[in-house]
Design a protein around this motif. Structure first.
Motif, PDB file in Angstrom:
ATOM      1  N   ASP A   1      -4.450  10.540 -14.498  1.00 39.19           N
ATOM      2  CA  ASP A   1      -4.040  11.390 -13.378  1.00 39.19           C
ATOM      3  C   ASP A   1      -2.731  10.844 -12.818  1.00 39.19           C
ATOM      4  O   ASP A   1      -2.732   9.913 -12.010  1.00 39.19           O
ATOM      5  N   ASN A   2      -1.616  11.427 -13.260  1.00 42.50           N
ATOM      6  CA  ASN A   2      -0.309  10.909 -12.873  1.00 42.50           C
ATOM      7  C   ASN A   2      -0.041  11.055 -11.373  1.00 42.50           C
ATOM      8  O   ASN A   2       0.567  10.185 -10.749  1.00 42.50           O
ATOM      9  N   GLU A   3      -0.517  12.140 -10.784  1.00 41.98           N
ATOM     10  CA  GLU A   3      -0.271  12.365  -9.363  1.00 41.98           C
ATOM     11  C   GLU A   3      -0.908  11.291  -8.486  1.00 41.98           C
ATOM     12  O   GLU A   3      -0.296  10.800  -7.528  1.00 41.98           O
ATOM     13  N   ASN A   4      -2.131  10.900  -8.816  1.00 43.37           N
ATOM     14  CA  ASN A   4      -2.856   9.926  -8.008  1.00 43.37           C
ATOM     15  C   ASN A   4      -2.824   8.523  -8.590  1.00 43.37           C
ATOM     16  O   ASN A   4      -3.439   7.614  -8.028  1.00 43.37           O
ATOM     17  N   LYS A   5      -2.121   8.367  -9.716  1.00 42.06           N
ATOM     18  CA  LYS A   5      -2.047   7.070 -10.394  1.00 42.06           C
ATOM     19  C   LYS A   5      -3.453   6.517 -10.626  1.00 42.06           C
ATOM     20  O   LYS A   5      -3.795   5.390 -10.267  1.00 42.06           O
TER      21      LYS A   5
ATOM     22  N   SER B   1     -13.431   7.773 -11.590  1.00 38.11           N
ATOM     23  CA  SER B   1     -12.000   7.631 -11.327  1.00 38.11           C
ATOM     24  C   SER B   1     -11.677   6.253 -10.765  1.00 38.11           C
ATOM     25  O   SER B   1     -12.279   5.803  -9.786  1.00 38.11           O
TER      26      SER B   1
ATOM     27  N   GLN C   1      -8.643   4.131  -9.119  1.00 44.47           N
ATOM     28  CA  GLN C   1      -7.336   4.241  -8.467  1.00 44.47           C
ATOM     29  C   GLN C   1      -6.546   2.958  -8.747  1.00 44.47           C
ATOM     30  O   GLN C   1      -6.428   2.078  -7.906  1.00 44.47           O
TER      31      GLN C   1
ATOM     32  N   GLN D   1      -3.416   2.370  -9.194  1.00 43.30           N
ATOM     33  CA  GLN D   1      -2.102   2.290  -8.554  1.00 43.30           C
ATOM     34  C   GLN D   1      -0.975   2.198  -9.593  1.00 43.30           C
ATOM     35  O   GLN D   1      -1.200   2.122 -10.791  1.00 43.30           O
ATOM     36  N   ASN D   2       0.240   2.198  -9.109  1.00 42.15           N
ATOM     37  CA  ASN D   2       1.408   2.478  -9.947  1.00 42.15           C
ATOM     38  C   ASN D   2       1.646   1.454 -11.056  1.00 42.15           C
ATOM     39  O   ASN D   2       1.942   1.816 -12.190  1.00 42.15           O
TER      40      ASN D   2
ATOM     41  N   SER E   1       1.302   2.608 -14.885  1.00 40.81           N
ATOM     42  CA  SER E   1       2.513   2.725 -15.705  1.00 40.81           C
ATOM     43  C   SER E   1       2.389   1.980 -17.029  1.00 40.81           C
ATOM     44  O   SER E   1       3.028   2.349 -18.015  1.00 40.81           O
TER      45      SER E   1
ATOM     46  N   LYS F   1      -0.783   4.183 -19.185  1.00 41.91           N
ATOM     47  CA  LYS F   1      -0.855   5.649 -19.190  1.00 41.91           C
ATOM     48  C   LYS F   1      -0.670   6.278 -20.573  1.00 41.91           C
ATOM     49  O   LYS F   1      -1.067   7.432 -20.782  1.00 41.91           O
TER      50      LYS F   1
END
Length: 248
Positions: A65-69, A77, A79, A81-82, A86, A89
């Motif tokens: 989920d690119n929008e929510n990283k 799910s 989370q 984070q970026n 990155s 992904k």
């Protein structure tokens, strides 16, 4: 799902006195005679008392989920984070892992601290951290061998509590590993017991890569992994070894 469990012999880790000294901040030529003797003693003890185990489980049902990283594994799910997102992904699968040095070395560290033998307690603590990280390196190397045979590669390993990924998400991670070969328990605050344990995620795929040194991507400076890599470059050494065996 593919997976594997491991029980490592202490000698498999190839830990040295100089590695422990470096982690503690001693440089070549420093007068560390007292500490050197203590490290040797505790490494000898560790060979007898540590119950070193590791495991991983590979999941193919993965969405990013690119929008929510976030990474969604079997409808759960994370989370991440970026920073972590990155790096993983481009994966087509992920491995979740657990690794522990066992209970006893943490118990002895706490007892030494309680007895006000702070140096001994600290050395137990450092040796325990080195043991579990060296075991995680061996586990990751075995995973790399498995996926290399499938013409795939792996990323670095990432753990809850680092790189902006909330430690609370360990509860989700443990739900996805029902057979807890390592015998690690979670507290309500998501801390692991035995304390000298690690958990996390590794990306797998044809388009991912293992970075030789990833701490520069993270702004968390008070971090055991950063100190380990800065003092002895384990990340670079592992990446080079993996590349020689077929990784990038």
């Amino acid at each position: 799902m593919k997976g594997a469990t491991f029980r490592f012999d202490f000698k498999d880790l190839n830990l040295s006195v100089s590695e422990i000294e470096n982690f503690m901040g001693y440089k070549e030529g420093d007068d560390s005679g007292l500490v050197t003797g203590l490290i040797k003693e505790i490494l000898y003890e560790a060979e007898e008392i540590c119950n070193i185990r590791a495991q991983f489980l590979i999941f193919n049902d993965v969405l990013f989920d690119n929008e929510n990283k976030a990474v969604v594994i079997n409808d759960i799910s994370f989370q991440v984070q970026n920073i972590v997102f990155s790096q993983i992904k481009k994966s087509d699968s992920v491995a979740l892992f657990l690794c522990t040095a066992g209970e006893e070395i943490g118990i002895r560290s706490r007892q030494a601290m309680k007895d006000r033998d702070l140096l001994r307690g600290y050395v137990y603590d450092v040796v325990g951290s080195e043991i579990v990280e060296a075991a995680a390196d061996l586990m990751q190397k075995e995973l790399n061998k498995m996926v290399t045979a499938e013409n795939r590669k792996i990323t670095n390993r990432y753990s809850p509590g680092y790189c902006g990924w909330s430690v609370a998400e360990q509860h989700k991670l443990f739900k996805l590993i029902p057979y807890n070969y390592c015998g690690i328990r979670l507290t309500e605050s998501a801390l692991m017991d035995p304390v000298k344990s690690v958990s996390g995620i590794i990306g797998i795929g044809k388009d991912v890569k293992l970075n030789p040194y990833s701490c520069k991507m993270c702004d968390m400076h008070d971090c055991i992994y950063r100190r380990m890599k800065e003092t002895k470059g384990r990340g670079s050494a592992f990446a080079k070894a993996s590349a020689d065996e077929g990784g990038e």
